[in-house]
Design an enzyme around this catalytic site. Sequence first.
Site, PDB file in Angstrom:
ATOM      1  N   SER A 159      11.172  58.802  -3.389  1.00 39.91           N
ATOM      2  CA  SER A 159      10.605  59.409  -4.383  1.00 39.91           C
ATOM      3  C   SER A 159       9.139  59.442  -4.769  1.00 39.91           C
ATOM      4  O   SER A 159      10.058  57.913  -5.034  1.00 39.91           O
ATOM      5  CB  SER A 159      11.652  60.350  -4.965  1.00 39.91           C
ATOM      6  OG  SER A 159      12.776  60.738  -4.489  1.00 39.91           O
TER       7      SER A 159
ATOM      8  N   MET B 227      10.558  45.145 -10.200  1.00 37.54           N
ATOM      9  CA  MET B 227      11.913  45.344 -10.467  1.00 37.54           C
ATOM     10  C   MET B 227      12.157  45.232 -11.773  1.00 37.54           C
ATOM     11  O   MET B 227      12.956  44.325 -12.122  1.00 37.54           O
ATOM     12  CB  MET B 227      12.531  44.370  -9.537  1.00 37.54           C
ATOM     13  CG  MET B 227      12.395  44.522  -7.705  1.00 37.54           C
ATOM     14  SD  MET B 227      12.283  46.569  -7.100  1.00 37.54           S
ATOM     15  CE  MET B 227      14.391  46.290  -7.110  1.00 37.54           C
ATOM     16  N   ARG B 228      11.115  45.408 -13.132  1.00 44.46           N
ATOM     17  CA  ARG B 228      11.542  45.315 -14.130  1.00 44.46           C
ATOM     18  C   ARG B 228      11.349  46.568 -14.718  1.00 44.46           C
ATOM     19  O   ARG B 228      10.894  47.282 -14.109  1.00 44.46           O
ATOM     20  CB  ARG B 228       9.803  44.722 -14.515  1.00 44.46           C
ATOM     21  CG  ARG B 228      10.681  43.087 -15.825  1.00 44.46           C
ATOM     22  CD  ARG B 228       9.701  42.457 -15.912  1.00 44.46           C
ATOM     23  NE  ARG B 228      10.179  41.228 -15.003  1.00 44.46           N
ATOM     24  CZ  ARG B 228      10.749  40.551 -15.798  1.00 44.46           C
ATOM     25  NH1 ARG B 228      12.072  40.020 -16.743  1.00 44.46           N
ATOM     26  NH2 ARG B 228      10.946  38.821 -14.739  1.00 44.46           N
TER      27      ARG B 228
ATOM     28  N   HIS C 162      10.531  55.208  -5.680  1.00 46.55           N
ATOM     29  CA  HIS C 162      11.921  54.314  -5.715  1.00 46.55           C
ATOM     30  C   HIS C 162      12.710  55.104  -4.119  1.00 46.55           C
ATOM     31  O   HIS C 162      12.294  56.223  -3.469  1.00 46.55           O
ATOM     32  CB  HIS C 162      12.761  55.406  -6.510  1.00 46.55           C
ATOM     33  CG  HIS C 162      14.194  55.224  -6.433  1.00 46.55           C
ATOM     34  ND1 HIS C 162      14.695  54.113  -6.768  1.00 46.55           N
ATOM     35  CD2 HIS C 162      15.155  56.025  -6.206  1.00 46.55           C
ATOM     36  CE1 HIS C 162      15.866  54.272  -7.146  1.00 46.55           C
ATOM     37  NE2 HIS C 162      16.358  54.737  -6.334  1.00 46.55           N
TER      38      HIS C 162
ATOM     39  N   GLU D 108      13.625  57.086 -19.331  1.00 42.65           N
ATOM     40  CA  GLU D 108      15.253  56.584 -18.473  1.00 42.65           C
ATOM     41  C   GLU D 108      14.998  56.840 -17.207  1.00 42.65           C
ATOM     42  O   GLU D 108      13.792  56.823 -16.097  1.00 42.65           O
ATOM     43  CB  GLU D 108      15.585  58.871 -18.034  1.00 42.65           C
ATOM     44  CG  GLU D 108      17.011  58.593 -17.536  1.00 42.65           C
ATOM     45  CD  GLU D 108      17.221  60.334 -17.047  1.00 42.65           C
ATOM     46  OE1 GLU D 108      18.407  60.202 -16.497  1.00 42.65           O
ATOM     47  OE2 GLU D 108      16.716  60.625 -17.959  1.00 42.65           O
ATOM     48  N   LEU D 109      16.171  55.472 -16.690  1.00 43.08           N
ATOM     49  CA  LEU D 109      15.242  54.605 -15.342  1.00 43.08           C
ATOM     50  C   LEU D 109      15.456  55.952 -13.935  1.00 43.08           C
ATOM     51  O   LEU D 109      16.693  56.576 -13.804  1.00 43.08           O
ATOM     52  CB  LEU D 109      16.129  53.842 -14.808  1.00 43.08           C
ATOM     53  CG  LEU D 109      16.112  52.990 -13.490  1.00 43.08           C
ATOM     54  CD1 LEU D 109      15.128  52.299 -13.298  1.00 43.08           C
ATOM     55  CD2 LEU D 109      17.891  52.467 -14.234  1.00 43.08           C
ATOM     56  N   ASP D 110      14.124  55.775 -13.443  1.00 42.16           N
ATOM     57  CA  ASP D 110      14.136  56.809 -12.144  1.00 42.16           C
ATOM     58  C   ASP D 110      15.052  58.033 -11.889  1.00 42.16           C
ATOM     59  O   ASP D 110      14.995  58.792 -11.557  1.00 42.16           O
ATOM     60  CB  ASP D 110      15.084  56.498 -11.276  1.00 42.16           C
ATOM     61  CG  ASP D 110      14.960  54.852 -10.882  1.00 42.16           C
ATOM     62  OD1 ASP D 110      13.759  54.740 -10.360  1.00 42.16           O
ATOM     63  OD2 ASP D 110      16.025  54.166 -10.466  1.00 42.16           O
TER      64      ASP D 110
ATOM     65  N   ASN E 232       6.543  55.970 -10.070  1.00 43.12           N
ATOM     66  CA  ASN E 232       6.817  54.607  -9.719  1.00 43.12           C
ATOM     67  C   ASN E 232       7.284  55.329  -8.144  1.00 43.12           C
ATOM     68  O   ASN E 232       7.727  56.551  -7.677  1.00 43.12           O
ATOM     69  CB  ASN E 232       7.893  54.214 -10.366  1.00 43.12           C
ATOM     70  CG  ASN E 232       9.274  53.438  -9.929  1.00 43.12           C
ATOM     71  OD1 ASN E 232       8.620  52.294  -9.260  1.00 43.12           O
ATOM     72  ND2 ASN E 232      10.532  53.584  -9.486  1.00 43.12           N
TER      73      ASN E 232
ATOM     74  N   ASN F 180       3.976  48.337  -0.326  1.00 50.61           N
ATOM     75  CA  ASN F 180       3.439  49.823  -1.189  1.00 50.61           C
ATOM     76  C   ASN F 180       2.211  49.481  -1.299  1.00 50.61           C
ATOM     77  O   ASN F 180       1.662  50.470  -1.419  1.00 50.61           O
ATOM     78  CB  ASN F 180       4.623  50.125  -1.860  1.00 50.61           C
ATOM     79  CG  ASN F 180       5.527  51.271  -1.310  1.00 50.61           C
ATOM     80  OD1 ASN F 180       5.201  51.897  -0.325  1.00 50.61           O
ATOM     81  ND2 ASN F 180       6.599  50.571  -1.161  1.00 50.61           N
TER      82      ASN F 180
HETATM   83  C1  GAR Z   1      10.527  50.454  -1.853  1.00 51.93           C
HETATM   84  O1  GAR Z   1      11.406  50.644  -0.740  1.00 51.93           O
HETATM   85  C2  GAR Z   1      10.310  50.481  -2.867  1.00 51.93           C
HETATM   86  O2  GAR Z   1      10.939  51.987  -2.816  1.00 51.93           O
HETATM   87  C3  GAR Z   1      12.152  49.117  -3.444  1.00 51.93           C
HETATM   88  O3  GAR Z   1      11.762  48.448  -3.241  1.00 51.93           O
HETATM   89  C4  GAR Z   1      10.760  48.121  -2.049  1.00 51.93           C
HETATM   90  C5  GAR Z   1       9.559  47.145  -2.793  1.00 51.93           C
HETATM   91  O4  GAR Z   1       8.664  46.640  -1.174  1.00 51.93           O
HETATM   92  N1  GAR Z   1      11.648  50.215  -5.257  1.00 51.93           N
HETATM   93  C6  GAR Z   1      12.498  49.960  -5.970  1.00 51.93           C
HETATM   94  O5  GAR Z   1      13.858  49.335  -5.559  1.00 51.93           O
HETATM   95  C7  GAR Z   1      12.448  49.853  -7.105  1.00 51.93           C
HETATM   96  N2  GAR Z   1      13.658  49.997  -8.023  1.00 51.93           N
HETATM   97  P1  GAR Z   1       7.060  46.537  -1.655  1.00 51.93           P
HETATM   98  O6  GAR Z   1       6.819  45.246  -2.397  1.00 51.93           O
HETATM   99  O7  GAR Z   1       7.320  45.575  -0.152  1.00 51.93           O
HETATM  100  O8  GAR Z   1       6.553  47.417  -1.781  1.00 51.93           O
END
Ligand code: GAR
Length: 183
Positions: free
Chosen positions: A131, A85-86, A104, A138-140, A102, A14
């Site tokens: 999204s 992821m933190r 998600h 609040e998470l997400d 973000n 991303n």
């Molecule tokens: C993506 O699918 C993103 O939406 C998700 O992790 C992946 C990262 O891929 N994010 C989450 O789950 C956030 N909690 P990338 O490192 O190739 O962008």
Amino acid sequence: PVRVGILISGRGSNMMALVEQAQGYEVALVASDRPDAAGLAWARERGIATFALSPKGIGKAGYEAEIDAALRAAGVQVIALAGYMRLLSDAFVARWRERIVNIHPSLLPRYKGLDTHSRAIAAGDATAGCSVHVVTEELDGGAVLGQAEVSILPGDTADTLAARVLVAEHALYPRILAEYVSR
Ligand code: GAR
């Protein structure tokens, strides 16, 4: 252009889409909590400033203070989380209020947190998706800025669905971030 800082933890696909499709913003820094994140090398090769720091041994507050300092030193105005992821602390979110977004991998408000695709399949949903939202304490849970829907196909596994949703993420995120920075 608005200076954007991107936080990643891994692959960074991303982040790459945000760099390649930048419009109205420029990526001033790519930072990671994992010095071995694959996306960091990709950014560095393209001449984008990077910052990597593991929170191990320095505590969450110390770690976030360093990330905050790196973002400010790079003149970052808006932070885009991309597979970061933190969980950010309330204090960090407050310092960057309305200036963190973000992506998600679900159609929020459904499936906050982890394992979104297997949960959507297990629920028998006809569609999944992704999204882009404002980050709050609040998470997400912050305001949704944009979504893309993807059909769940017979025989889909979490992996096949994730791969299709990821394609949609790469189109959605740059478009919504461009809108957000020009708001
Ligand atoms: C993506 O699918 C993103 O939406 C998700 O992790 C992946 C990262 O891929 N994010 C989450 O789950 C956030 N909690 P990338 O490192 O190739 O962008």
